[in-house]
Design an enzyme around this catalytic site. Structure first.
Site, PDB file in Angstrom:
ATOM      1  N   ASN A  45     -71.449 -13.243 -44.408  1.00  0.00           N
ATOM      2  CA  ASN A  45     -70.451 -13.678 -43.419  1.00  0.00           C
ATOM      3  C   ASN A  45     -70.377 -12.676 -42.269  1.00  0.00           C
ATOM      4  O   ASN A  45     -70.546 -11.465 -42.454  1.00  0.00           O
ATOM      5  CB  ASN A  45     -69.076 -13.943 -44.044  1.00  0.00           C
ATOM      6  CG  ASN A  45     -68.530 -12.809 -44.887  1.00  0.00           C
ATOM      7  OD1 ASN A  45     -69.268 -11.988 -45.422  1.00  0.00           O
ATOM      8  ND2 ASN A  45     -67.217 -12.757 -45.011  1.00  0.00           N
ATOM      9  N   ILE A  46     -70.162 -13.227 -41.081  1.00  0.00           N
ATOM     10  CA  ILE A  46     -70.144 -12.423 -39.844  1.00  0.00           C
ATOM     11  C   ILE A  46     -68.874 -12.789 -39.082  1.00  0.00           C
ATOM     12  O   ILE A  46     -68.760 -13.921 -38.578  1.00  0.00           O
ATOM     13  CB  ILE A  46     -71.402 -12.726 -38.993  1.00  0.00           C
ATOM     14  CG1 ILE A  46     -72.681 -12.485 -39.813  1.00  0.00           C
ATOM     15  CG2 ILE A  46     -71.400 -11.870 -37.720  1.00  0.00           C
ATOM     16  CD1 ILE A  46     -73.952 -13.015 -39.174  1.00  0.00           C
ATOM     17  N   GLU A  47     -67.935 -11.847 -39.051  1.00  0.00           N
ATOM     18  CA  GLU A  47     -66.634 -12.139 -38.435  1.00  0.00           C
ATOM     19  C   GLU A  47     -66.621 -11.780 -36.958  1.00  0.00           C
ATOM     20  O   GLU A  47     -67.589 -11.217 -36.428  1.00  0.00           O
ATOM     21  CB  GLU A  47     -65.530 -11.399 -39.216  1.00  0.00           C
ATOM     22  CG  GLU A  47     -65.478 -11.904 -40.650  1.00  0.00           C
ATOM     23  CD  GLU A  47     -64.336 -11.345 -41.467  1.00  0.00           C
ATOM     24  OE1 GLU A  47     -63.704 -10.352 -41.050  1.00  0.00           O
ATOM     25  OE2 GLU A  47     -64.071 -11.929 -42.540  1.00  0.00           O
ATOM     26  N   GLU A  58     -72.836 -18.855 -46.205  1.00  0.00           N
ATOM     27  CA  GLU A  58     -73.652 -20.036 -46.516  1.00  0.00           C
ATOM     28  C   GLU A  58     -74.278 -20.602 -45.243  1.00  0.00           C
ATOM     29  O   GLU A  58     -75.462 -20.943 -45.205  1.00  0.00           O
ATOM     30  CB  GLU A  58     -72.800 -21.134 -47.163  1.00  0.00           C
ATOM     31  CG  GLU A  58     -72.122 -20.736 -48.450  1.00  0.00           C
ATOM     32  CD  GLU A  58     -70.742 -20.122 -48.250  1.00  0.00           C
ATOM     33  OE1 GLU A  58     -70.569 -19.302 -47.319  1.00  0.00           O
ATOM     34  OE2 GLU A  58     -69.843 -20.447 -49.031  1.00  0.00           O
ATOM     35  N   CYS A  97     -68.721 -25.353 -44.699  1.00  0.00           N
ATOM     36  CA  CYS A  97     -70.045 -25.079 -45.287  1.00  0.00           C
ATOM     37  C   CYS A  97     -70.521 -26.237 -46.147  1.00  0.00           C
ATOM     38  O   CYS A  97     -71.712 -26.574 -46.149  1.00  0.00           O
ATOM     39  CB  CYS A  97     -70.001 -23.780 -46.093  1.00  0.00           C
ATOM     40  SG  CYS A  97     -69.874 -22.330 -45.031  1.00  0.00           S
TER      41      CYS A  97
HETATM   42  N1  THU Z   1     -66.246 -17.041 -46.190  1.00  0.00           N
HETATM   43  C1  THU Z   1     -67.571 -17.281 -46.404  1.00  0.00           C
HETATM   44  O1  THU Z   1     -68.447 -16.532 -45.958  1.00  0.00           O
HETATM   45  N2  THU Z   1     -67.906 -18.373 -47.134  1.00  0.00           N
HETATM   46  C2  THU Z   1     -67.010 -19.259 -47.641  1.00  0.00           C
HETATM   47  O2  THU Z   1     -67.389 -20.348 -48.061  1.00  0.00           O
HETATM   48  C3  THU Z   1     -65.584 -18.888 -47.695  1.00  0.00           C
HETATM   49  C4  THU Z   1     -65.171 -17.897 -46.667  1.00  0.00           C
HETATM   50  C5  THU Z   1     -65.877 -15.868 -45.379  1.00  0.00           C
HETATM   51  C6  THU Z   1     -65.326 -16.193 -44.020  1.00  0.00           C
HETATM   52  C7  THU Z   1     -64.520 -14.955 -43.723  1.00  0.00           C
HETATM   53  O3  THU Z   1     -65.383 -13.983 -43.155  1.00  0.00           O
HETATM   54  C8  THU Z   1     -64.050 -14.460 -45.084  1.00  0.00           C
HETATM   55  O4  THU Z   1     -64.882 -15.111 -46.037  1.00  0.00           O
HETATM   56  C9  THU Z   1     -62.612 -14.760 -45.394  1.00  0.00           C
HETATM   57  O5  THU Z   1     -62.334 -16.102 -45.215  1.00  0.00           O
END
Ligand code: THU
Length: 140
Positions: A45-47, A58, A97
């Site tokens: 995940n990349i915020e 995903e 996703c």
């Molecule tokens: N996140 C994911 O990477 N995949 C998911 O299916 C659920 C949420 C991430 C997004 C965000 O960076 C962090 O988890 C908190 O929501």
């Protein structure tokens, strides 16, 4: 699916958590997507400071694969949890996703949610997203 392949996907997903960019949630997610051609595409995940541009692990994996011309998939392993967690809980994929999976995957696509290499749950895509809207719905 072969047990050793499931373990390999989970291991790769776990490794990807090290690359998660999560200064805001501190919730690190890793994914490993198995294509029908046997290749594995990983994602984290990349915020973003503006929050909504955040990309889930995903989708990072799917977009890496699709951007290289690969659009047929068998399974995805997903692991996630707070960065300081001693043990992981199951991290189910978010709705966005699941919708992206729905675009590229058949009903036999497997979603593997894991706490570790040995503790995981498996779902088919229709179990994960029943009555899904997909490309065929636009055809009639
Ligand atoms: N996140 C994911 O990477 N995949 C998911 O299916 C659920 C949420 C991430 C997004 C965000 O960076 C962090 O988890 C908190 O929501």
């Amino acid at each position: 699916m072969d047990e050793s392949l499931i373990k390999e996907l989970i291991r790769k997903a776990l490794d990807m958590r090290a690359f998660s960019y999560t200064p805001y949630s501190k919730f690190k997610v890793g994914a490993a997507l198995l294509a029908k051609n046997g290749k594995i595409y990983t994602g984290c995940n990349i915020e973003n400071a503006a929050y909504t541009p955040t990309n889930c692990a995903e989708r990072t994996a799917f977009f890496k694969a699709v951007s290289e011309g690969v659009k047929e998939f068998k399974a995805i392993a997903i692991v996630g949890g707070p960065e300081d967690a001693a043990e992981l809980e199951f991290c189910p994929p978010c709705g966005v996703c699941r919708q992206v999976m729905s675009e590229f995957c058949d009903n036999d696509f497997i979603v593997i949610c894991a706490k570790s290499e040995t503790e995981y749950r498996k779902y088919t895509l229709p179990e994960s997203l029943p009555d899904r809207f997909g490309p065929n719905d636009l055809l009639s």
